[in-house]
Design an enzyme around this catalytic site. Structure first.
Site, short mmCIF file in Angstrom:
data_model
loop_
_atom_site.label_atom_id
_atom_site.label_comp_id
_atom_site.label_asym_id
_atom_site.label_seq_id
_atom_site.Cartn_x
_atom_site.Cartn_y
_atom_site.Cartn_z
N GLY A 173 -23.90 67.84 -12.12
CA GLY A 173 -24.04 66.11 -11.28
C GLY A 173 -22.68 65.21 -10.92
CB CYS A 174 -22.40 62.65 -8.05
SG CYS A 174 -23.78 61.21 -8.96
#
Lengths: 345, 345, 345, 345
Positions: free
Chosen positions: B150-151
């Site tokens: 994920g970011c």
């Protein structure tokens, strides 16, 4: 490798130029100059280069001294500040690509009136070619000095040139309403350009007297052979980049959408940096690119035509077109180093 | 040429992937899929491609049918929507790089709790490698399924990994306060994401229960062998792109700046996409790039350390890292196609 | 009518003060002063007043001369620039409400260390009351000099005060991660604050050494009687106004949501400018108001609590609180002139 | 107290109306209606009202039933959705102030063409008064139905009305280039209005066919008695609020700045909400207010005049003007409840 120097490398246009030239496979940037940052590493001013590019700025004096080491010098300076350098470069046979206004106006007197400064070498104006690539490509090839067009100018002329050249609209009644992102205002510490002054605001400026006016009229007048009169109003948009020009023409006669389309295709059909669209241009779709998006709509009800163009003010409106000019002069692929598309969002 | 398919190509992460892969010299994009835009040309959704790229979207069914034509499939979908495709791709030997969350959490039960959806093929979780390239590079080389991080996770783990691994900070007292541009919220028509709702506002969300929390804890726990406990608070910033993670650790013992610097150098000194800075990261300097900028500061007064990292959420936090993973798997230069710097401003 | 003078009326905090005081039914603004705009009409700087308000700025000298004509002087100046004026006002019995930092720190030495300037009248620090109205209301009533709290300080202290005072969290492990709109950086022509530098960016600054740190620690320490240690990290958000403080505490013992709720109700239940919310604060909902929105969430998994507060940095964080202080001192309704809600969007 | 109902209270114009009316000392808001939020408290949608205002939305049916309890009903709805309510209100003698377009166009056929919907009670169009207060004040006093003008319309007509009425410019050649903040696009979940789509972008829309065109032409035609033809191009600006209209006229004869100034003074000199400026209007200086700032510049070189006006699209362009109309109808001070200035920045 083409050896280049950039004078005025730390303003927004200058650094855009540096960015492009650093990625240009046929170019070596021999020096960058910035009078307020002599000795400063570019990555201290622009953190995108951190740990990767360490080039330091020199001053104007150094830039002149090192003319012998380069093939072309790019100027991204305020008007009236580089007459001396241009003259020396010209005499040495170093190509000059000037992103400023000093050599754009054919008539030195007119320049002096609009820009309120004395022109120091008016004889060089004749040597200069107005570097709007799509229109003056042939002259550019053999030029020594390129007067790179202004940002609003590029968007405005490219939008209206086909209609003016082909006599479609009344050249005495052109209206150009344009808007620009804030990087067009430059990178100096003026209160007017502070975030809190620009954000959540929209305003016009330079109403009836913006300096790009004579430049647009001059080039469109050349296109049709009759004096063109425009009203030009620039506006400031709370965004970093982009220019949109919304241009109005009064039709001289009935024309169809297809006829106009054919005229634009004739003028621009083979141009790699002009996209003739069926939808209306938006600045985001050309952001960071050398593209100029154009579309038009005839308003039969009022007998008028609206043409809208979009460019990135720092690329096609400044640094990108400067590189395009360099590519033409040096016989490279015209899109070399400026062939990217916009990244969204 | 590596033949790829992109499933979920019209969301912000998906189109970033498409943008990068279209410029990747070793890749041919065989198809793009988007369930809500079947038959629609990508340039109708993203005008940056106008007149230049005309690829049309297919649907999920078509994406599955055409698995035989590709070497790797990228998924940029909401969690829980591609179990079937992943299974079929896996069985056919098509590499899977999943930008979603389905294979990131080692424990299927935990996944089901945090994501509130049943996992349809938990046996594939074991096959999946957590694709944080700088940390799992060796495993990635031989993987069939990449769970692309994920970011927020990427920014958070990269910031704290060296400190946790080397036992510098109390792993039970980590705090990560992060902020993201709005593209992280996706491209769906929710009122909360309208311009007027986001602009001129700053807010926290997912306080104590954001789904990236277990992912960060899991990977940091692996790094130190003891359960790591973090408080993670994401915030929404009125900008398009970028993540900044401000991370706080309680020092277990006295350390000097040089000692910590040495640890970061040891872990990341050879990494092309990590820049260890002496100034504090800003999201703009990594915008549009696959870089992760990191710096830290010891606070002797309080016995703590602050580490700050910045990435572009759509690039190093999603599409760029996915391509980095692909480059590793296929033995290419790890930076191929993602070697650009940020354009300013 | 209370007769007031505003010294430093053209900065963002100063003009916010002017805006509020012009609408305050018990106030007459006798003069405004601004050293860089002496003789300039306020409407030339702030076009919102065009054709309606024509007051001209005087200089510091004039501001001192005219102390006899006013009951209270507001200072919105950089630190270290008004020692002389304060002393003269004090001696004349003119109330001083100082939006700057000069009288906030109880210990003059500490002030000199953090602010790097010599304190010219340390004996007046004792006379000054720290003007956080909700906490020091009684002392404010009889004060002669108000040290109006900093913007980050107000948001931070109001968020954590109940927890610290009631011994709920470990006072040695407080972390405050905050973010501010750009008006907090002031209205001077610095390149760092240009639109193009702030827009599309998010960054931390003053990491471990921001000047609001000692102020927060000092006041929270008073609340619990034991030295409080905080890590404080401010960030810059691309918006004009607003501060959000995300505060982390380590719980000393098990507590329920209801118990914490009761403590906040006890401290703030009757406060007109504090809203205890069940949802998380957003800066937009307090924009332009003197409100402080607060909510909290216990994280049982990690034994911590997150408290989030939101204010408008120019109102409750500066000018609004200054007027609130004036209202208290002069025995007016505490909300007089600052009783509006936010306008959306 | 005037008892009012607001139908469509949760859109941006509706909530602006609610905000103003809640602060209006002569008004009691008896009900608010919103078909998608029946039973929902306004503070759940607009957090500015949290803990302070708890009014719940009812549905259209309830709004009709409760007509007996109110003196005036405000409609902030999409066109074509309130014919029934208007008819019932009219018959009951409840004043109607419609912020929508249904009663603005005198000719029902023209309405149906431009708006693509059948008009259900064209006989009421005659009863309606076009509520541009500065021009139709006398008629408004005795009206039963107010067709509140559109946002672009208000800015455009106010700018050009004096020139058209006095025959200064060629009424067949008017060009109006305008730009609006994004709240003008409404509060519905469309992808086009997402933050990431609007931010860092500038575009035109509705080129040659925006629905405000016939409204502007109709009212300007009334002013001069000859058909007026305009080209009208709206643009979208990445900001929340504000409209700027840049209007171009071709002068019929030589006029001086003073002559034009006198004409504007004659028409607007006594208007409280129109400010004739010597500088050019900016949207920020009227944000949140009912003001319309206007200035002009003659371009002798081209024989044209440029007039620029600025309003807040939600206030003078919608809710504020609606309240101004109510004030006129009920014989109140025309500025009651809408007498504030803009807050900066």
């Amino acid at each position: 490798m083409i050896k280049v120097g950039i004078v005025g490398a730390t303003g927004y246009a200058g650094q855009q130029l540096y960015y492009i030239l650093n990625n240009h496979k046929n170019v070596e940037v021999k020096y960058i100059s910035a009078h307020s940052s002599v000795g400063v590493c570019i990555s201290e001013l622009y953190g995108n280069y951190s740990n990767i590019i360490q080039q330091k700025c020199i001053g104007m004096e150094g830039a002149i001294e090192k003319l012998d080491e380069i093939d072309v010098v790019f100027l991204a300076l305020p008007h009236g500040t580089a007459f001396d350098l241009v003259e020396k470069a010209y005499k040495k046979g170093v190509k000059v690509i000037d992103l400023g206004a000093d050599y754009r106006i054919d008539d030195a007197k007119s320049y002096e009136t609009w820009y309120n400064v004395e022109h120091k070498n008016p004889e060089l104006i004749e040597e200069a070619v107005y570097g709007l690539c799509e229109i003056n490509r042939d002259k550019i090839k053999d030029s020594s000095i390129i007067a790179n067009p202004g940002c609003y100018t590029t968007a405005s002329i490219l939008a209206m040139y086909p209609l003016i050249k082909h006599g479609i609209v009344d050249e005495k009644k052109v209206i150009i309403d344009a808007a620009s992102g804030t990087s067009g205002a430059g990178r100096s510490g003026k209160i007017d350009n502070l975030f809190c002054e620009v954000n959540e605001n929209y305003k016009a400026y330079g109403v009836t007297n913006h300096r790009h006016t004579p430049e647009i009229e001059q080039e469109l007048t050349k296109a049709c052979g009759s004096e063109v009169l425009i009203s030009f109003t620039p506006h400031l948009v709370p965004m970093n980049r982009g220019i949109l020009a919304t241009c109005y023409g009064f039709l001289k006669k009935d024309v169809t959408h297809e006829e106009i389309k054919a005229i634009y295709e004739e003028e621009y059909g083979n141009e790699r940096f002009i996209r003739l669209l069926d939808t209306f241009p938006q600045t985001r779709w050309v952001r960071g690119t050398n593209l100029c998006d154009i579309s038009f709509k005839i308003d039969e009800r009022t007998g008028r035509i609206v043409v809208i163009s979009a460019i990135d003010n720092l690329v096609k409106g400044a640094a990108g077109q400067a590189v395009q000019n360099m590519n033409i002069i040096f016989g490279l692929d015209e899109a070399e180093g400026i062939d990217n598309l916009a990244m969204a969002p």
